[in-house]
Design a protein around this motif. Structure first.
Motif, PDB file in Angstrom:
ATOM      1  N   THR A  13       0.645  -1.226  -0.153  1.00  0.00           N
ATOM      2  CA  THR A  13       0.089   0.035   0.068  1.00  0.00           C
ATOM      3  C   THR A  13       0.854   1.313  -0.136  1.00  0.00           C
ATOM      4  O   THR A  13       0.430   2.455  -0.302  1.00  0.00           O
ATOM      5  CB  THR A  13      -0.883  -0.007   1.337  1.00  0.00           C
ATOM      6  OG1 THR A  13      -0.360   0.097   2.267  1.00  0.00           O
ATOM      7  CG2 THR A  13      -1.874  -1.246   1.238  1.00  0.00           C
ATOM      8  N   GLY A  14       1.970   1.097   0.448  1.00  0.00           N
ATOM      9  CA  GLY A  14       2.952   2.573   0.519  1.00  0.00           C
ATOM     10  C   GLY A  14       2.627   2.971   1.828  1.00  0.00           C
ATOM     11  O   GLY A  14       3.270   4.187   2.040  1.00  0.00           O
ATOM     12  N   GLU A  15       1.908   2.645   2.784  1.00  0.00           N
ATOM     13  CA  GLU A  15       1.385   3.136   3.913  1.00  0.00           C
ATOM     14  C   GLU A  15       2.826   2.923   4.918  1.00  0.00           C
ATOM     15  O   GLU A  15       3.457   1.915   4.900  1.00  0.00           O
ATOM     16  CB  GLU A  15       0.296   2.595   4.715  1.00  0.00           C
ATOM     17  CG  GLU A  15      -0.979   2.660   3.929  1.00  0.00           C
ATOM     18  CD  GLU A  15      -1.955   1.997   4.661  1.00  0.00           C
ATOM     19  OE1 GLU A  15      -3.188   2.675   4.844  1.00  0.00           O
ATOM     20  OE2 GLU A  15      -1.918   0.792   4.930  1.00  0.00           O
ATOM     21  N   HIS A  16       3.059   4.033   5.898  1.00  0.00           N
ATOM     22  CA  HIS A  16       4.135   3.906   6.754  1.00  0.00           C
ATOM     23  C   HIS A  16       3.813   4.436   7.960  1.00  0.00           C
ATOM     24  O   HIS A  16       3.104   5.362   8.208  1.00  0.00           O
ATOM     25  CB  HIS A  16       5.299   4.395   6.146  1.00  0.00           C
ATOM     26  CG  HIS A  16       5.359   5.817   5.350  1.00  0.00           C
ATOM     27  ND1 HIS A  16       5.468   6.991   6.064  1.00  0.00           N
ATOM     28  CD2 HIS A  16       5.146   6.066   4.205  1.00  0.00           C
ATOM     29  CE1 HIS A  16       5.110   8.102   5.314  1.00  0.00           C
ATOM     30  NE2 HIS A  16       5.033   7.750   3.997  1.00  0.00           N
ATOM     31  N   GLU A  17       4.450   4.050   8.981  1.00  0.00           N
ATOM     32  CA  GLU A  17       4.079   4.633  10.495  1.00  0.00           C
ATOM     33  C   GLU A  17       5.520   4.599  11.382  1.00  0.00           C
ATOM     34  O   GLU A  17       6.327   3.860  10.996  1.00  0.00           O
ATOM     35  CB  GLU A  17       2.985   3.711  11.146  1.00  0.00           C
ATOM     36  CG  GLU A  17       3.232   2.122  10.908  1.00  0.00           C
ATOM     37  CD  GLU A  17       2.236   1.520  11.445  1.00  0.00           C
ATOM     38  OE1 GLU A  17       1.169   1.991  12.179  1.00  0.00           O
ATOM     39  OE2 GLU A  17       1.869   0.190  10.802  1.00  0.00           O
ATOM     40  N   ALA A  18       5.171   5.323  12.454  1.00  0.00           N
ATOM     41  CA  ALA A  18       6.237   5.335  13.457  1.00  0.00           C
ATOM     42  C   ALA A  18       5.806   4.731  14.616  1.00  0.00           C
ATOM     43  O   ALA A  18       4.748   4.682  15.002  1.00  0.00           O
ATOM     44  CB  ALA A  18       6.780   6.766  13.703  1.00  0.00           C
ATOM     45  N   PHE A  19       6.931   4.070  15.474  1.00  0.00           N
ATOM     46  CA  PHE A  19       6.488   3.766  16.724  1.00  0.00           C
ATOM     47  C   PHE A  19       7.644   3.902  17.510  1.00  0.00           C
ATOM     48  O   PHE A  19       8.817   4.163  17.569  1.00  0.00           O
ATOM     49  CB  PHE A  19       6.588   1.983  16.682  1.00  0.00           C
ATOM     50  CG  PHE A  19       5.879   1.296  15.689  1.00  0.00           C
ATOM     51  CD1 PHE A  19       4.399   1.043  16.067  1.00  0.00           C
ATOM     52  CD2 PHE A  19       6.121   0.984  14.537  1.00  0.00           C
ATOM     53  CE1 PHE A  19       3.472   0.250  15.069  1.00  0.00           C
ATOM     54  CE2 PHE A  19       5.522   0.397  13.534  1.00  0.00           C
ATOM     55  CZ  PHE A  19       4.239   0.106  13.874  1.00  0.00           C
ATOM     56  N   GLU A  20       7.300   4.460  18.758  1.00  0.00           N
ATOM     57  CA  GLU A  20       8.034   5.069  19.722  1.00  0.00           C
ATOM     58  C   GLU A  20       8.435   4.043  21.058  1.00  0.00           C
ATOM     59  O   GLU A  20       7.565   3.286  21.491  1.00  0.00           O
ATOM     60  CB  GLU A  20       7.421   6.102  20.611  1.00  0.00           C
ATOM     61  CG  GLU A  20       6.847   7.464  19.932  1.00  0.00           C
ATOM     62  CD  GLU A  20       7.925   8.088  19.348  1.00  0.00           C
ATOM     63  OE1 GLU A  20       9.246   8.115  19.938  1.00  0.00           O
ATOM     64  OE2 GLU A  20       7.875   8.820  18.201  1.00  0.00           O
ATOM     65  N   ILE A  21       9.694   3.781  20.885  1.00  0.00           N
ATOM     66  CA  ILE A  21      10.253   2.845  21.789  1.00  0.00           C
ATOM     67  C   ILE A  21      10.567   3.154  23.391  1.00  0.00           C
ATOM     68  O   ILE A  21      10.602   2.713  24.075  1.00  0.00           O
ATOM     69  CB  ILE A  21      11.418   1.846  20.998  1.00  0.00           C
ATOM     70  CG1 ILE A  21      11.163   1.303  19.589  1.00  0.00           C
ATOM     71  CG2 ILE A  21      11.881   0.863  21.937  1.00  0.00           C
ATOM     72  CD1 ILE A  21       9.813   0.398  19.918  1.00  0.00           C
ATOM     73  N   GLY A  22      11.262   4.485  22.984  1.00  0.00           N
ATOM     74  CA  GLY A  22      11.600   5.162  24.283  1.00  0.00           C
ATOM     75  C   GLY A  22      13.103   4.881  24.717  1.00  0.00           C
ATOM     76  O   GLY A  22      13.448   5.632  25.736  1.00  0.00           O
ATOM     77  N   ARG A  23      13.744   4.135  23.936  1.00  0.00           N
ATOM     78  CA  ARG A  23      15.371   4.167  24.113  1.00  0.00           C
ATOM     79  C   ARG A  23      16.161   3.719  22.782  1.00  0.00           C
ATOM     80  O   ARG A  23      15.493   3.213  21.929  1.00  0.00           O
ATOM     81  CB  ARG A  23      15.514   3.154  25.250  1.00  0.00           C
ATOM     82  CG  ARG A  23      15.207   1.906  25.022  1.00  0.00           C
ATOM     83  CD  ARG A  23      15.337   0.696  26.450  1.00  0.00           C
ATOM     84  NE  ARG A  23      16.814   0.749  26.803  1.00  0.00           N
ATOM     85  CZ  ARG A  23      16.954   0.032  27.858  1.00  0.00           C
ATOM     86  NH1 ARG A  23      16.182  -0.377  28.480  1.00  0.00           N
ATOM     87  NH2 ARG A  23      18.440   0.022  28.278  1.00  0.00           N
TER      88      ARG A  23
END
Length: 289
Positions: A45-55
């Motif tokens: 789909t070309g969709e992308h996203e970010a995830f916060e890991i915190g370190r």
């Protein structure tokens, strides 16, 4: 050499690194090390996203069950999947409290080779994370532990020391995880950036990115340069193959915090397709499974 290079997602990563294809999801994951974020790009789909890991996350492998195994600061190693909390395998390594992991690779048996960064008081190291979750120190005195890759016949492991500007080749013993008979496979030229992340294609050719060198360099199994792909950014940091047929290369870059000097697309994820070049799936880790 016919090729097509295109930017896919620009999160202006300070240090974009560690791209890895997840075949079940048909997606590519990568990390922005100091900012503690992971990203996912869905190929369909070309969709992308970010995830916060915190370190900080210096690298990761794909577990056999589909989770990611994250290698972080202070020697911490944890299992993770989108929406889940970190599940620590190792909370810290006493000798790495002032350092972090940098580039990792799973081997044929599911163990993981994992390097650490140098500090002001000592050089970097290379470890092996074993299946039961114990860790074994393999090498010391490393300037900057970086990209690794296996030859298609599984007999050798390539390993990059960026500071030394060398890519080494080790004899790999699959039964035990030992690395033997170290030799310099490639010594890169001064002034052209330093070798960073790397991968190996289905024909045994090695592809090495150049930090501050604005390119991806191809080497034959004999160590002869045969290709140099230019990039519109200075810091080309790592590369992997992916896609259903493993005929696409995904390349991370860095310098998103200084685009005025490193390029307008510094810190973006790129896709590169080269006519006739294909990769193979990366090995999965089986730590704790």
């Amino acid at each position: 050499m016919e090729f097509v290079l295109e930017p896919l997602a620009d999160y202006a990563c300070h240090t974009g690194e560690g791209p890895l294809y997840h075949p079940t999801e048909n997606a590519v994951y990568w990390t922005d090390i100091p900012n503690g974020r992971l990203f996912r790009y869905k190929l369909e789909t070309g969709e992308h996203e970010a995830f916060e890991i915190g370190r900080p996350v210096g690298g990761f492998t794909l577990q056999e069950d589909g989770d990611l195994l994250l290698f972080m600061d202070q020697g911490a190693i944890a299992l993770w999947s989108p929406g889940a909390e970190l599940d620590y395998v190792i909370e810290e390594i006493s000798e790495e409290l002032d350092s972090r992991f940098n580039d990792v690779i799973a081997d044929t048996q599911g163990r993981v080779y994992c390097g650490t960064m140098p500090t002001a008081r000592r050089a970097g190291r290379l470890y092996r994370l074993n299946l039961e979750g114990t860790i074994t120190k393999l090498l010391e005195g490393i300037g900057c532990s970086n990209g690794m890759g296996f030859t298609p016949d599984r007999k050798f492991l390539y390993y990059t020391d960026s500071t030394a500007r060398k890519i080494y080749r080790f004899t790999y013993v699959a039964a035990t995880g030992e690395l033997k008979r170290q030799r310099a496979f490639v010594v890169t030229e001064e002034g052209g950036g330093v070798p960073d992340g790397m991968t190996v294609d289905s024909q045994g050719n090695l592809w090495s990115t150049r930090w501050d060198g604005s390119c991806l360099v191809g080497y034959t199994p004999q160590g002869r340069e045969f290709a140099r792909i230019p990039f519109p950014v200075k810091k080309v940091s790592s590369v992997t193959f992916g896609g259903p047929n493993y005929d696409q290369m995904f390349i991370t870059t860095a310098g998103g915090h200084q685009k005025e000097t490193d390029g307008a697309l510094a810190g973006a994820l790129f896709r590169l397709t080269i006519a006739g070049v294909m990769g193979v799936p990366e090995y999965v880790s089986r730590v704790g499974l």
